[in-house]
Design a protein around this motif. Structure first.
Motif, short mmCIF file in Angstrom:
data_model
loop_
_atom_site.label_atom_id
_atom_site.label_comp_id
_atom_site.label_asym_id
_atom_site.label_seq_id
_atom_site.Cartn_x
_atom_site.Cartn_y
_atom_site.Cartn_z
N GLU A 74 4.92 4.50 7.33
CA GLU A 74 4.25 4.36 8.62
C GLU A 74 3.68 2.95 8.79
O GLU A 74 3.74 2.38 9.89
N ILE A 75 3.13 2.39 7.73
CA ILE A 75 2.61 1.01 7.82
C ILE A 75 3.75 0.03 8.02
O ILE A 75 3.67 -0.90 8.84
N ASP A 76 4.86 0.24 7.30
CA ASP A 76 6.01 -0.65 7.44
C ASP A 76 6.59 -0.59 8.86
O ASP A 76 7.09 -1.60 9.38
N ALA A 77 6.52 0.58 9.49
CA ALA A 77 7.03 0.69 10.86
C ALA A 77 6.23 -0.19 11.81
O ALA A 77 6.78 -0.76 12.76
N VAL A 78 4.94 -0.33 11.54
CA VAL A 78 4.11 -1.22 12.37
C VAL A 78 4.42 -2.68 12.02
O VAL A 78 4.57 -3.53 12.91
N LEU A 79 4.54 -2.98 10.72
CA LEU A 79 4.83 -4.35 10.31
C LEU A 79 6.20 -4.81 10.82
O LEU A 79 6.44 -6.01 11.00
N ALA A 80 7.11 -3.86 11.07
CA ALA A 80 8.46 -4.22 11.54
C ALA A 80 8.45 -4.88 12.90
O ALA A 80 9.47 -5.46 13.31
N ILE B 258 -7.04 9.44 -4.49
CA ILE B 258 -6.38 8.29 -5.13
C ILE B 258 -5.68 8.73 -6.41
O ILE B 258 -4.54 8.32 -6.69
N ILE B 259 -6.34 9.55 -7.20
CA ILE B 259 -5.72 10.04 -8.44
C ILE B 259 -4.45 10.83 -8.14
O ILE B 259 -3.40 10.64 -8.78
N TRP B 260 -4.52 11.70 -7.14
CA TRP B 260 -3.34 12.51 -6.79
C TRP B 260 -2.21 11.62 -6.29
O TRP B 260 -1.04 11.86 -6.61
N GLN B 261 -2.54 10.59 -5.51
CA GLN B 261 -1.51 9.69 -5.01
C GLN B 261 -0.91 8.87 -6.15
O GLN B 261 0.30 8.61 -6.18
N SER C 298 1.21 6.65 5.41
CA SER C 298 2.13 6.39 4.31
C SER C 298 2.62 4.95 4.38
O SER C 298 2.46 4.25 5.40
N ALA C 299 3.26 4.50 3.31
CA ALA C 299 3.84 3.15 3.31
C ALA C 299 4.88 3.02 4.41
O ALA C 299 4.99 1.97 5.06
N LEU D 36 0.84 -1.19 0.00
CA LEU D 36 0.00 0.00 0.00
C LEU D 36 0.88 1.25 0.00
O LEU D 36 1.62 1.50 0.96
N ALA D 37 0.82 2.00 -1.07
CA ALA D 37 1.60 3.25 -1.13
C ALA D 37 1.08 4.25 -0.11
O ALA D 37 1.86 5.05 0.42
N ALA D 38 -0.20 4.20 0.19
CA ALA D 38 -0.80 5.05 1.21
C ALA D 38 -2.22 4.57 1.46
O ALA D 38 -2.84 3.94 0.60
N VAL D 39 -2.72 4.86 2.65
CA VAL D 39 -4.10 4.56 3.02
C VAL D 39 -4.68 5.80 3.68
O VAL D 39 -4.07 6.37 4.59
#
Length: 696
Positions: free
Chosen positions: A201-207, A303-306, A198-199, A171-174
């Motif tokens: 921030e999500i990865d920091a949780v998955l870590a 979504i379009i802007w991202q 952001s990706a 996920l590039a962003a949610v």
């Protein structure tokens, strides 16, 4: 009789749904509930007149917005405004923006029309995209798959990639939307709508790896986003976040659209970036869609802007967006905000980027809910149809009445505990209310006249019957009588047809069972008839019909870049019984169909539960649509000659041919009005996940 109807009263209301919610739930005048989202077009001003001058004026107004400001803007739209200021739009290509406009008395168009043009029904559709074909030799970058839905398990392993020591998100962003809230910083007021992750921030949780407790993470996030927010529908109950449930609509849909096993990626989809928007629970729980459209449109714009930020060496990625949501009642003629604005956003992006974009909708699940009626009226020959309003319904009920000729239609209503509303006309721009003496109204009929559309044309006039809940947790709120409400219809010359649509009012997945669906009733429904296999569903003997039960967000006017998807029963060639039936006057059939149920006895389609390693099933066009989303993404990744350099009809034919060439597709022989010309079977594809075991 306890209740009586008023005489017609003039009203400026153009959205009866929102006005009735304000009346029933009596929100405070201040705070975010005192504002409404409004799309506006920027006008050039100054000497000489330029768009940049208006944008700078708007920024100053927002920077100095204090308590009680006439309008505010949320952070996502504000970021877009800042980009426009850094890169001024070309003169003649005026941008549009979402504002939050105060509901306090005042005429926004009169006060600010010099700078901003209100677009309550969205923007006019731009010219058909036409861009140069890409230079040969350069491979097309992988597409972006995006989902707009309810609670999404964004930490799920199905949305990650394989790594040596930890999972990384795809996920590039949610954007985790919350109901709009006013924020104040050093005296400056603005509107907030949740949080963007952001990706990184999500990865920091998955870590956290083996220490990660997904359920606890969702619970903490939901508390931060939704804690102490009172539900506007279940008034008095605090709204929660569905991502704490074992299975959620959004996670299931996202998994089918783009989920992949990080340990084994058989179709390459695990390499594609993803985007997701989790809509506010307060908007999802109100299935009438009264507040949902602006959130969905704002989500698509984000979504379009991202997606623009995910370019590869200057090339924009193809974009496929899944929206497995909808309502039942609506214009169904292409004039609603969501239809017009989404079409405009697609055309703009394809023209600007030279890359294809598709939006995939669920066609609807109301084929059997008895919420649609059709009455053919002859002059001086009134007819009637019964609306069953259920007891213990904690939410309002709505019925749209859409005649051929609003000026010639006459209305009357009989209900329990009330004097009859005599058959008569209600002029456009007026309303009549049902009340006990001076107490608040328990029902109202709004006569909504035609509205001008940007680019020419008008919306169709219609009547909206709004009925208060029949139960409530608090005292002092208006309560309507349950039971039969007999709607009487008459017409002057010439003869005309009236379409009745009971708006969706049920319990969405994961929410408390406090809504009860009102429905139409007629004696003809109780006469048994054997099922018929015909090229088109026959007209019912009585007023209640399956024809026209498709989502209120789809129509025949939708562009080729929008897919509507019906639900099939595995590889039988039959539509699922609940799958909506279109109307020749709107969308006759879904563009394509996919499996909504694995078989007659094995219900639903298998997908991931909210937490990694779990599985669940869900039925409906909601799970059919993301199957098409997935296949379109794979098609774009294959390098097929599809894009805005071709006419839309050519692209559509190539996409349909590619889908039809799948070894797991077939053409149905019967009831094509419900299935569409192509149905996707689960015999190969999803079926092994049932037979061989699901590997989350």
């Amino acid at each position: 009789m306890d209740f009586s109807w008023s005489t017609p009263q003039a009203t400026s209301v153009v959205d009866g749904y929102l006005d009735w919610f304000d009346h029933v739930y009596q929100p405070p005048a201040g705070g975010a509930l005192g504002y409404r989202p409004l799309l506006v077009r920027v006008r050039p001003t100054g000497r000489p007149a330029t768009l940049g001058k208006t944008l700078r004026w708007l920024k100053r107004k927002l920077d100095n917005a204090g308590q009680g400001a006439d309008f505010l803007m949320d952070g996502v739209e504000r970021e877009y405004l800042d980009r426009l200021l850094d890169h001024s739009p070309i003169e003649g290509d005026a941008p549009d923006l979402f504002l939050h406009v105060s509901k306090t008395p005042g005429d926004f168009a009169a006060d600010y029309g010099k700078w901003l043009q209100p677009l309550p029904n969205g923007a006019a559709r731009p010219p058909v995209p036409s861009t140069p074909a890409p230079a040969g030799g350069a491979p097309r970058p992988a597409p972006v798959v995006a989902v707009i839905d309810d609670a999404i398990g964004y930490l799920n392993a199905r949305f990650t990639t394989k790594a040596a020591h930890q999972r990384n998100t795809r996920l590039a962003a949610v954007w985790l939307q919350s109901e709009d809230q006013i924020t104040e910083t050093n005296g400056q007021y603005a509107m907030s709508c949740g949080r963007v992750l952001s990706a990184q921030e999500i990865d920091a949780v998955l870590a956290k790896g083996s220490r990660l407790d997904e359920s606890a993470e969702y619970s903490a996030m939901n508390k931060a986003l939704y804690d102490r927010q009172i539900s506007p529908v279940w008034h008095g109950i605090t709204a929660g976040g569905g991502s704490e449930l074992a299975s959620t609509h959004g996670t299931i849909v996202t998994d089918i659209a783009a989920g992949a096993d990080p340990q084994a990626e058989p179709d390459g989809l695990g390499d594609y970036p993803m985007l997701a928007v989790q809509l506010p629970p307060q908007a999802i729980e109100d299935t009438s869609g009264a507040k949902l459209q602006p959130y969905v449109v704002r989500a698509l714009r984000w979504i379009i802007w991202q997606a623009d930020r995910l370019q590869v060496e200057g090339q924009h990625r193809p974009l496929v967006v899944n929206i497995s949501l909808g309502v039942l009642a609506g214009s169904k003629d292409g004039t609603s905000l969501i239809e017009r604005q989404i079409a405009a956003e697609i055309y703009r992006r394809e023209t600007r980027t030279g890359s294809p974009m598709r939006v995939v909708y669920a066609f609807g699940n109301d084929g059997l809910t008895r919420q649609v009626g059709s009455v053919d009226l002859e002059p001086e020959v009134p007819q009637s149809v019964t609306l069953r309003v259920q007891s213990e319904d904690y939410t309002p009920s709505f019925v749209e009445l859409r005649p051929d000729d609003m000026g010639q239609l006459t209305l009357g209503i009989d209900s329990l505990l009330s004097q009859p509303l005599a058959l008569g006309s209600i002029p456009a721009g007026h309303c009549v209310s049902l009340a006990r003496g001076s107490a608040p109204a328990v029902a109202r009929i709004y006569a909504i006249g035609p509205q001008d559309l940007e680019g020419g044309g008008q919306t169709a006039g219609y009547y909206l019957l709004a009925i208060a809940p029949t139960a409530c947790f608090e005292t002092g709120k208006p309560l309507a009588p349950s039971g039969p409400w007999r709607i009487k219809l008459g017409t002057g010359a010439p003869a005309q047809t009236v379409r009745l649509e009971v708006q969706r009012d049920d319990r969405p997945l994961g929410f408390q069972a406090l809504a009860r669906q009102s429905y139409l009733d007629d004696s003809a429904l109780w006469v048994w008839k054997p099922p018929q296999k015909t090229p088109y569903a026959p007209k019912a003997d009585g007023p209640v019909t399956r024809i026209g039960t498709e989502s209120g967000w789809v129509s025949a006017a939708m562009p080729e870049q929008v897919y509507t998807v019906g639900a099939a029963l595995c590889d039988t060639g039959f539509a699922a019984p609940y799958s909506a039936t279109g109307s020749p006057l709107s969308a006759r059939e879904p563009r394509v169909s996919a499996v909504g149920d694995s078989s007659w006895t094995l219900r639903g389609v298998l997908a991931s539960g909210t937490l990694s390693g779990s599985a669940t099933v869900m039925s409906g066009t909601s799970v059919a649509a993301p199957q098409i989303t997935r296949q379109l993404a794979l098609l774009f990744a294959s390098g097929a000659d599809i894009g805005p350099w071709n006419p839309p009809a050519v692209n559509a034919e190539r996409e349909r041919t590619a889908l039809g060439a799948l070894d797991w597709s077939f053409v149905p022989e019967y009831e094509r009005d419900q299935l569409g010309p192509l149905a996707v079977s689960a015999e190969v594809g999803l079926r092994p996940r049932l037979d061989d075991g699901y590997r989350p």
